[in-house]
Motif scaffolding. Structure first.
Motif, mmCIF file in Angstrom:
data_model
loop_
_atom_site.group_PDB
_atom_site.id
_atom_site.type_symbol
_atom_site.label_atom_id
_atom_site.label_comp_id
_atom_site.label_asym_id
_atom_site.label_seq_id
_atom_site.Cartn_x
_atom_site.Cartn_y
_atom_site.Cartn_z
ATOM 1 N N UNK A 75 4.550 -0.850 2.977
ATOM 2 C CA UNK A 75 4.181 0.695 2.773
ATOM 3 C C UNK A 75 5.356 1.281 1.909
ATOM 4 N N UNK A 76 4.840 1.997 0.909
ATOM 5 C CA UNK A 76 5.718 2.606 -0.253
ATOM 6 C C UNK A 76 5.231 4.155 0.148
ATOM 7 N N UNK A 77 6.342 4.879 0.373
ATOM 8 C CA UNK A 77 5.970 6.358 0.376
ATOM 9 C C UNK A 77 5.468 6.922 -0.810
ATOM 10 N N UNK A 78 4.329 7.783 -0.380
ATOM 11 C CA UNK A 78 3.708 8.541 -1.436
ATOM 12 C C UNK A 78 4.163 9.809 -2.032
ATOM 13 N N UNK A 79 5.152 10.207 -1.183
ATOM 14 C CA UNK A 79 5.776 11.477 -1.284
ATOM 15 C C UNK A 79 7.177 11.458 -0.459
ATOM 16 N N UNK A 80 7.915 12.472 -0.919
ATOM 17 C CA UNK A 80 9.334 12.509 -0.163
ATOM 18 C C UNK A 80 8.952 13.125 1.313
ATOM 19 N N UNK A 81 9.871 12.772 2.218
ATOM 20 C CA UNK A 81 9.731 13.310 3.649
ATOM 21 C C UNK A 81 8.860 12.568 4.774
ATOM 22 N N UNK A 82 8.439 13.384 5.666
ATOM 23 C CA UNK A 82 7.989 12.627 6.839
ATOM 24 C C UNK A 82 6.379 12.379 6.621
ATOM 25 N N UNK A 83 5.642 11.762 7.189
ATOM 26 C CA UNK A 83 4.333 11.365 6.994
ATOM 27 C C UNK A 83 3.682 12.540 7.911
ATOM 28 N N UNK A 84 2.623 12.955 7.719
ATOM 29 C CA UNK A 84 1.873 13.934 8.586
ATOM 30 C C UNK A 84 1.255 13.105 9.760
ATOM 31 N N UNK A 85 1.095 13.685 11.039
ATOM 32 C CA UNK A 85 0.812 12.841 12.172
ATOM 33 C C UNK A 85 -0.512 11.977 11.949
ATOM 34 N N UNK A 86 -1.478 12.421 11.258
ATOM 35 C CA UNK A 86 -2.724 11.418 11.119
ATOM 36 C C UNK A 86 -2.450 10.237 10.309
ATOM 37 N N UNK A 87 -1.481 10.386 9.486
ATOM 38 C CA UNK A 87 -1.147 9.170 8.583
ATOM 39 C C UNK A 87 -0.197 8.271 9.371
ATOM 40 N N UNK A 88 0.737 8.979 10.126
ATOM 41 C CA UNK A 88 1.720 8.064 11.063
ATOM 42 C C UNK A 88 0.901 7.315 12.151
ATOM 43 N N UNK A 97 0.860 -1.318 0.011
ATOM 44 C CA UNK A 97 0.156 -0.040 -0.136
ATOM 45 C C UNK A 97 1.077 1.200 0.107
ATOM 46 N N UNK A 98 0.431 2.438 -0.795
ATOM 47 C CA UNK A 98 1.179 3.711 -0.448
ATOM 48 C C UNK A 98 0.820 4.406 1.065
ATOM 49 N N UNK A 99 1.559 5.227 1.388
ATOM 50 C CA UNK A 99 1.097 5.941 2.606
ATOM 51 C C UNK A 99 0.228 7.024 2.583
ATOM 52 N N UNK A 100 -0.263 7.222 1.510
ATOM 53 C CA UNK A 100 -1.445 8.269 1.515
ATOM 54 C C UNK A 100 -2.674 7.596 2.315
ATOM 55 N N UNK A 101 -3.764 8.501 2.729
ATOM 56 C CA UNK A 101 -4.722 8.129 3.429
ATOM 57 C C UNK A 101 -5.455 6.895 2.790
ATOM 58 N N UNK A 102 -5.956 6.896 1.384
ATOM 59 C CA UNK A 102 -6.506 5.823 0.600
ATOM 60 C C UNK A 102 -5.750 4.812 0.852
ATOM 61 N N UNK A 103 -4.393 4.647 0.582
ATOM 62 C CA UNK A 103 -3.700 3.606 0.531
ATOM 63 C C UNK A 103 -3.787 2.813 2.124
ATOM 64 N N UNK A 130 0.432 -6.439 12.467
ATOM 65 C CA UNK A 130 1.383 -7.179 11.462
ATOM 66 C C UNK A 130 2.756 -6.569 11.638
ATOM 67 N N UNK A 131 3.788 -7.337 10.864
ATOM 68 C CA UNK A 131 5.014 -6.711 10.620
ATOM 69 C C UNK A 131 4.839 -5.783 9.228
ATOM 70 N N UNK A 132 5.443 -4.634 9.471
ATOM 71 C CA UNK A 132 5.477 -3.568 8.660
ATOM 72 C C UNK A 132 6.895 -3.182 7.896
ATOM 73 N N UNK A 133 7.091 -3.171 6.722
ATOM 74 C CA UNK A 133 8.322 -2.849 5.985
ATOM 75 C C UNK A 133 7.956 -1.464 5.164
ATOM 76 N N UNK A 134 8.841 -0.386 5.442
ATOM 77 C CA UNK A 134 8.659 0.788 4.905
ATOM 78 C C UNK A 134 9.672 0.889 3.644
ATOM 79 N N UNK A 135 9.219 1.453 2.697
ATOM 80 C CA UNK A 135 10.092 1.823 1.402
ATOM 81 C C UNK A 135 9.889 3.215 1.064
ATOM 82 N N UNK A 136 11.267 4.084 1.345
ATOM 83 C CA UNK A 136 11.109 5.367 1.084
ATOM 84 C C UNK A 136 10.684 5.579 -0.267
ATOM 85 N N UNK A 137 10.508 6.940 -0.665
ATOM 86 C CA UNK A 137 10.648 7.759 -1.902
ATOM 87 C C UNK A 137 11.696 7.395 -2.656
#
Length: 173
Positions: free
Chosen positions: A115-128, A82-88, A138-145
């Motif tokens: 979770x694949x970054x939907x934009x560069x930089x940090x996530x806004x608090x509600x998404x974080x 999933x992307x890290x935006x609200x819909x994702x 579940x285990x989560x792996x983050x992929x940066x922009x």
């Protein structure tokens, strides 16, 4: 009255050593280690369109299932994407609920959410905060922009920030 050394030193009487340690296996060929066999194979499953399944399958290997469940002959170990935006993040939570209710196809093994970054930089608090909810189940792996991926260039090494995912998929270089 027994006069062996254990009783004389005030220690409780012990039975034969096998009772304490259990049976000792005879030397045999050691079982194959997971590292010695083929790397574990995964099916990448997108929780929504544009999640990045094709790019991740290209970079990390594995089966690109798009938004479909793995079929016969596909690896049964699933990495949800999933992307890290609200819909994702909402789509990832919905798909996790499908697994929780037992409505995913029988035999699938949910290994993690990627979770694949939907934009560069940090996530806004509600998404974080939504990411923390996913991480709690579940285990989560983050992929940066990765700018090169945006340009359609998914070649090269996996991003350094996603080293844990590279180890999981056997693609660390």
């Amino acid at each position: 009255m027994r006069t062996d050394m254990h009783v004389q030193q005030g220690q409780p009487e012990r039975g034969p050593e096998i009772w304490i340690r259990g049976p000792v296996a005879l030397p045999e060929d050691p079982p194959p280690s997971p590292a010695a066999g083929a790397p574990r194979r995964f099916s990448w499953v997108g929780t929504h369109g544009g999640a990045g399944v094709s790019t991740l399958a290209t970079v990390y290997g594995g089966r690109d299932c798009g938004r479909n469940w793995p079929g016969p002959g596909d690896p049964q170990s699933v990495l949800l994407v999933a992307r890290t935006h609200a819909t994702g993040l909402a789509a990832a939570l919905n798909t996790l609920e499908v697994f929780r209710r037992g409505e995913a196809p029988h035999g699938l093994d949910l290994d993690a959410v990627v979770l694949v970054a939907d934009a560069p930089g940090r996530l806004p608090r509600p998404l974080a905060e939504r990411v923390k909810v996913i991480e709690s189940v579940v285990d989560v792996y983050r992929v940066p922009w990765v700018p090169a991926w945006r340009l359609g260039e998914p070649s090269g090494k996996p991003p350094r920030e996603a080293a844990a995912l590279a180890r999981l998929t056997g693609r660390s270089r």
